[in-house]
Design a protein around this motif. Structure first.
Motif, PDB file in Angstrom:
ATOM      1  N   GLY A  35      -5.305  34.165  -0.841  1.00  0.00           N
ATOM      2  CA  GLY A  35      -6.473  33.302  -0.795  1.00  0.00           C
ATOM      3  C   GLY A  35      -6.311  32.302   0.326  1.00  0.00           C
ATOM      4  N   PRO A  36      -7.345  31.558   0.594  1.00  0.00           N
ATOM      5  CA  PRO A  36      -7.246  30.586   1.678  1.00  0.00           C
ATOM      6  C   PRO A  36      -6.284  29.461   1.305  1.00  0.00           C
ATOM      7  N   ALA A  37      -5.643  28.922   2.316  1.00  0.00           N
ATOM      8  CA  ALA A  37      -4.736  27.793   2.081  1.00  0.00           C
ATOM      9  C   ALA A  37      -5.559  26.605   1.606  1.00  0.00           C
ATOM     10  N   PRO A  38      -4.999  25.812   0.703  1.00  0.00           N
ATOM     11  CA  PRO A  38      -5.751  24.648   0.240  1.00  0.00           C
ATOM     12  C   PRO A  38      -6.022  23.698   1.393  1.00  0.00           C
ATOM     13  N   ARG A  39      -7.230  23.183   1.441  1.00  0.00           N
ATOM     14  CA  ARG A  39      -7.604  22.299   2.544  1.00  0.00           C
ATOM     15  C   ARG A  39      -7.006  20.916   2.340  1.00  0.00           C
ATOM     16  N   GLN A  40      -7.143  20.077   3.323  1.00  0.00           N
ATOM     17  CA  GLN A  40      -6.595  18.723   3.268  1.00  0.00           C
ATOM     18  C   GLN A  40      -7.293  17.916   2.177  1.00  0.00           C
ATOM     19  N   LEU A  41      -6.539  17.098   1.483  1.00  0.00           N
ATOM     20  CA  LEU A  41      -7.103  16.237   0.445  1.00  0.00           C
ATOM     21  C   LEU A  41      -7.763  15.024   1.076  1.00  0.00           C
ATOM     22  N   THR A  90      -7.617   3.649 -11.443  1.00  0.00           N
ATOM     23  CA  THR A  90      -7.452   3.299 -10.030  1.00  0.00           C
ATOM     24  C   THR A  90      -8.654   2.482  -9.565  1.00  0.00           C
ATOM     25  N   GLN A  91      -8.377   1.480  -8.758  1.00  0.00           N
ATOM     26  CA  GLN A  91      -9.428   0.641  -8.196  1.00  0.00           C
ATOM     27  C   GLN A  91      -9.619   0.940  -6.716  1.00  0.00           C
ATOM     28  N   THR A  92      -8.547   0.960  -5.972  1.00  0.00           N
ATOM     29  CA  THR A  92      -8.613   1.310  -4.551  1.00  0.00           C
ATOM     30  C   THR A  92      -7.537   2.344  -4.275  1.00  0.00           C
ATOM     31  N   VAL A  93      -7.842   3.280  -3.392  1.00  0.00           N
ATOM     32  CA  VAL A  93      -6.898   4.329  -3.025  1.00  0.00           C
ATOM     33  C   VAL A  93      -6.822   4.388  -1.508  1.00  0.00           C
ATOM     34  N   HIS A  94      -5.613   4.421  -0.990  1.00  0.00           N
ATOM     35  CA  HIS A  94      -5.383   4.568   0.450  1.00  0.00           C
ATOM     36  C   HIS A  94      -4.486   5.774   0.645  1.00  0.00           C
ATOM     37  N   THR A  95      -4.803   6.604   1.639  1.00  0.00           N
ATOM     38  CA  THR A  95      -4.007   7.795   1.889  1.00  0.00           C
ATOM     39  C   THR A  95      -3.582   7.849   3.348  1.00  0.00           C
ATOM     40  N   CYS A  96      -2.517   8.585   3.578  1.00  0.00           N
ATOM     41  CA  CYS A  96      -2.097   8.909   4.939  1.00  0.00           C
ATOM     42  C   CYS A  96      -1.456  10.285   4.897  1.00  0.00           C
ATOM     43  N   ALA A  97      -1.411  10.939   6.044  1.00  0.00           N
ATOM     44  CA  ALA A  97      -0.823  12.270   6.145  1.00  0.00           C
ATOM     45  C   ALA A  97       0.325  12.206   7.160  1.00  0.00           C
ATOM     46  N   PRO A  98       1.545  11.905   6.713  1.00  0.00           N
ATOM     47  CA  PRO A  98       2.663  11.809   7.645  1.00  0.00           C
ATOM     48  C   PRO A  98       3.080  13.152   8.231  1.00  0.00           C
ATOM     49  N   ALA A  99       2.667  14.244   7.605  1.00  0.00           N
ATOM     50  CA  ALA A  99       2.935  15.598   8.093  1.00  0.00           C
ATOM     51  C   ALA A  99       1.752  16.470   7.686  1.00  0.00           C
ATOM     52  N   GLU A 101       1.500  19.080   5.935  1.00  0.00           N
ATOM     53  CA  GLU A 101       1.551  19.601   4.568  1.00  0.00           C
ATOM     54  C   GLU A 101       1.770  18.503   3.525  1.00  0.00           C
ATOM     55  N   VAL A 102       1.614  17.234   3.921  1.00  0.00           N
ATOM     56  CA  VAL A 102       1.940  16.119   3.038  1.00  0.00           C
ATOM     57  C   VAL A 102       0.820  15.086   3.051  1.00  0.00           C
ATOM     58  N   VAL A 103       0.493  14.554   1.876  1.00  0.00           N
ATOM     59  CA  VAL A 103      -0.423  13.422   1.751  1.00  0.00           C
ATOM     60  C   VAL A 103       0.278  12.382   0.885  1.00  0.00           C
ATOM     61  N   GLU A 104       0.379  11.166   1.395  1.00  0.00           N
ATOM     62  CA  GLU A 104       0.943  10.073   0.620  1.00  0.00           C
ATOM     63  C   GLU A 104      -0.189   9.126   0.253  1.00  0.00           C
ATOM     64  N   LEU A 118       0.503   1.705  -7.422  1.00  0.00           N
ATOM     65  CA  LEU A 118       0.831   3.097  -7.704  1.00  0.00           C
ATOM     66  C   LEU A 118       1.137   3.776  -6.376  1.00  0.00           C
ATOM     67  N   ALA A 119       2.214   4.543  -6.349  1.00  0.00           N
ATOM     68  CA  ALA A 119       2.581   5.305  -5.157  1.00  0.00           C
ATOM     69  C   ALA A 119       2.742   6.765  -5.555  1.00  0.00           C
ATOM     70  N   ALA A 120       2.259   7.667  -4.709  1.00  0.00           N
ATOM     71  CA  ALA A 120       2.364   9.097  -5.003  1.00  0.00           C
ATOM     72  C   ALA A 120       2.494   9.875  -3.692  1.00  0.00           C
ATOM     73  N   ARG A 121       3.106  11.041  -3.806  1.00  0.00           N
ATOM     74  CA  ARG A 121       3.258  11.932  -2.650  1.00  0.00           C
ATOM     75  C   ARG A 121       2.870  13.338  -3.093  1.00  0.00           C
TER      76      ARG A 121
END
Length: 150
Positions: A35-41, A90-99, A101-104, A118-121
């Motif tokens: 199947g297709p690779a999952p797209r970016q979050l 959750t009230q506010t969410v901030h994301t970044c993509a350091p690589a 295949e990764v979303v923090e 809250l922190a998640a990877r």
């Protein structure tokens, strides 16, 4: 008596399968054939995932429902008997993509009128995104000055 089954086309315009010719699939094509690779979050999807994980953390959702979304270490922290906790949202969410295949993500979470961090990877797998790290950072309770040392 063994009966042989064959697939037939349903529409005249369909091409019949080539059963006589063995199909050669390279490892790269095999991965792509799942199947297709999952797209970016995006931030909204991350927020939804974080709320789902928080529901398991609070005990409002069975941990088994999120097993496929999290790494075994995260699941171990969310599974098991839990006493009910206040509802975290959750009230506010901030994301970044350091690589690629990764979303923090980091988020401000509220429960009982208090704010927490809250922190998640999340990492991309062939089947979708998986939470590798999940940490709800709460302030430490101040030491009780009336409590005597033993």
């Amino acid at each position: 008596m063994i009966e042989e089954h064959r697939l037939r086309t349903l529409v005249q315009a369909e091409t019949p399968r080539l059963a006589d010719r063995p199909e050669v699939v390279t490892p790269r094509e095999h991965r792509a054939s799942r199947g297709p690779a999952p797209r970016q979050l995006d931030a909204d999807e991350v927020g939804h995932l974080l709320n789902t994980l928080l529901e398991a953390y609070d005990g409002r959702r069975p941990a088994a429902q999120i097993r496929a979304l999290v790494a075994p270490e995260v699941y171990a922290g969310l599974a098991g008997p839990r006493r009910p906790r206040p509802r975290h949202r959750t009230q506010t969410v901030h994301t970044c993509a350091p690589a690629p295949e990764v979303v923090e993500a980091c988020a401000r979470v509220e429960a009982d009128g208090r704010s927490f961090a809250l922190a998640a990877r999340f990492t991309r797998t062939p089947t979708g995104w998986r939470c590798e790290r999940f940490a709800l950072l709460k302030p430490q309770q101040p030491a009780n000055p009336n409590r005597r040392a033993a």
